[in-house]
Design an enzyme around this catalytic site. Sequence first.
Site, PDB file in Angstrom:
ATOM      1  N   HIS A   1       3.485  51.874  -5.518  1.00 59.32           N
ATOM      2  CA  HIS A   1       3.591  51.585  -6.952  1.00 59.32           C
ATOM      3  C   HIS A   1       2.287  50.963  -7.463  1.00 59.32           C
ATOM      4  O   HIS A   1       1.718  51.391  -8.478  1.00 59.32           O
ATOM      5  CB  HIS A   1       4.770  50.623  -7.169  1.00 59.32           C
ATOM      6  CG  HIS A   1       4.964  50.177  -8.577  1.00 59.32           C
ATOM      7  ND1 HIS A   1       6.009  50.616  -9.367  1.00 59.32           N
ATOM      8  CD2 HIS A   1       4.269  49.317  -9.355  1.00 59.32           C
ATOM      9  CE1 HIS A   1       5.933  50.051 -10.550  1.00 59.32           C
ATOM     10  NE2 HIS A   1       4.882  49.251 -10.572  1.00 59.32           N
ATOM     11  N   GLU A   2       1.796  49.943  -6.732  1.00 58.24           N
ATOM     12  CA  GLU A   2       0.574  49.265  -7.162  1.00 58.24           C
ATOM     13  C   GLU A   2      -0.660  50.143  -6.979  1.00 58.24           C
ATOM     14  O   GLU A   2      -1.600  50.066  -7.776  1.00 58.24           O
ATOM     15  CB  GLU A   2       0.413  47.950  -6.402  1.00 58.24           C
ATOM     16  CG  GLU A   2       1.439  46.901  -6.782  1.00 58.24           C
ATOM     17  CD  GLU A   2       1.506  46.659  -8.282  1.00 58.24           C
ATOM     18  OE1 GLU A   2       0.426  46.566  -8.917  1.00 58.24           O
ATOM     19  OE2 GLU A   2       2.618  46.578  -8.822  1.00 58.24           O
TER      20      GLU A   2
ATOM     21  N   HIS B   1      -1.218  52.172 -10.060  1.00 57.21           N
ATOM     22  CA  HIS B   1      -1.985  51.452 -11.085  1.00 57.21           C
ATOM     23  C   HIS B   1      -3.473  51.431 -10.748  1.00 57.21           C
ATOM     24  O   HIS B   1      -4.333  51.713 -11.588  1.00 57.21           O
ATOM     25  CB  HIS B   1      -1.501  50.005 -11.195  1.00 57.21           C
ATOM     26  CG  HIS B   1      -0.121  49.840 -11.746  1.00 57.21           C
ATOM     27  ND1 HIS B   1       0.262  50.346 -12.960  1.00 57.21           N
ATOM     28  CD2 HIS B   1       0.963  49.189 -11.238  1.00 57.21           C
ATOM     29  CE1 HIS B   1       1.528  50.029 -13.187  1.00 57.21           C
ATOM     30  NE2 HIS B   1       1.981  49.338 -12.164  1.00 57.21           N
TER      31      HIS B   1
END
Length: 387
Positions: free
Chosen positions: A67-68, A71
């Site tokens: 998920h990170e 980003h």
Amino acid sequence: MGQTARLGRIAGIPVGVHWSVFVIMLLLVQGLAVVILPGGAPGHAAAVYWAVAVVVAVVFLSALLAHELGHSLVARHYGVRVRAITLWLLGGVSQLDGEAPHARADLLIALAGPVVSLVGAGVFAAAAAVVHALGGGALAVTGLVWLAVVNVLLGVFNLLPGAPLDGGRVLAAVLWWVRGDRASARRAAARAGIALGGVLIAAGFLQVLLTANFRGLWPVLLGWFLVLAARAEAVDTVVRNTLAGVRVGDVMTTPAVCGYTSQSVADFVATVARRHPHRTFPVLDLDGHVAGLVSLTRLGKVPSADRERVRLADVSAPVDPARLLNPATTLVDAAAALPAGGHRLAPVVTEGRLAGIVTHGDVARATELAELGIAPHRDGPAEQDRP
């Protein structure tokens, strides 16, 4: 968000975890081993459930990291350097060194993480269907279904409109796009995050009171973390807005009071520590380079009888190179380099030698002066703020 433990690097990005990850992992493993897996696949030994629970929890942690990374990789695409990724209770934080060039980039960076989580949920759901169709064990199917569900929850929860959640960053990007004012948009997102955290806390306590079910403490805990993080976002926005253009050299304390590695604790206490109202001091080696930091707390742990014999080199704490600042560094970056606790001080070096120090007090004073419309600057030696 500070890192309690470092895990290594992925794509050149330092990855670490906050202590809250260990708490959530312990709770997840316990819930999986005692409730989820036995409920979906009864008849196995307890040791099997615990072993599978650990594997599933590690895969979940990997999903948080993915998920990170979503980003971070999109941020890199738009020219924003990624300082580190830190996993914590609410998922994770990608620490970006710089700003998105425009609102569209800000929006896409914010959406990348939830998109990765939702895609991951689809992958886990498809894997569960394939394993079930091939006659795989119910234990594997249950674990995969759980991973699919929690990734959906992760993606949806992070889209709630309040900083520091991804939804708060989406809100800030949209408001920036509409208003044309980045700082105003971020302040609004931070206020929304504080309000959202308050709603979660109130809902959790209400659940506990009405149902006598202590599971309501989960939203209380999430709300509490959210409020703290949103307030930190609000402060960071104010600092970035008011201190734009201010450099470390404008506010650093110089000359800095310091000690030397060869100096005895007794001599340092008598000639330096007792004469200056500070709690932490840089320690220099014989070449004048910063060798560490020593605090009154560390000095106090040396028995009185040993203080003539023990040298500062024996009691000083090492300095993370990231804490060594240059006078040309922006004060915004310096604020990020200062630890939230502990020494609360960063040495400033020029050509490897100590030029001064910056403390939280220096940053706070510069912020207050900037809010008064006064440009912070240094006029010769100044009294050092107490770290």
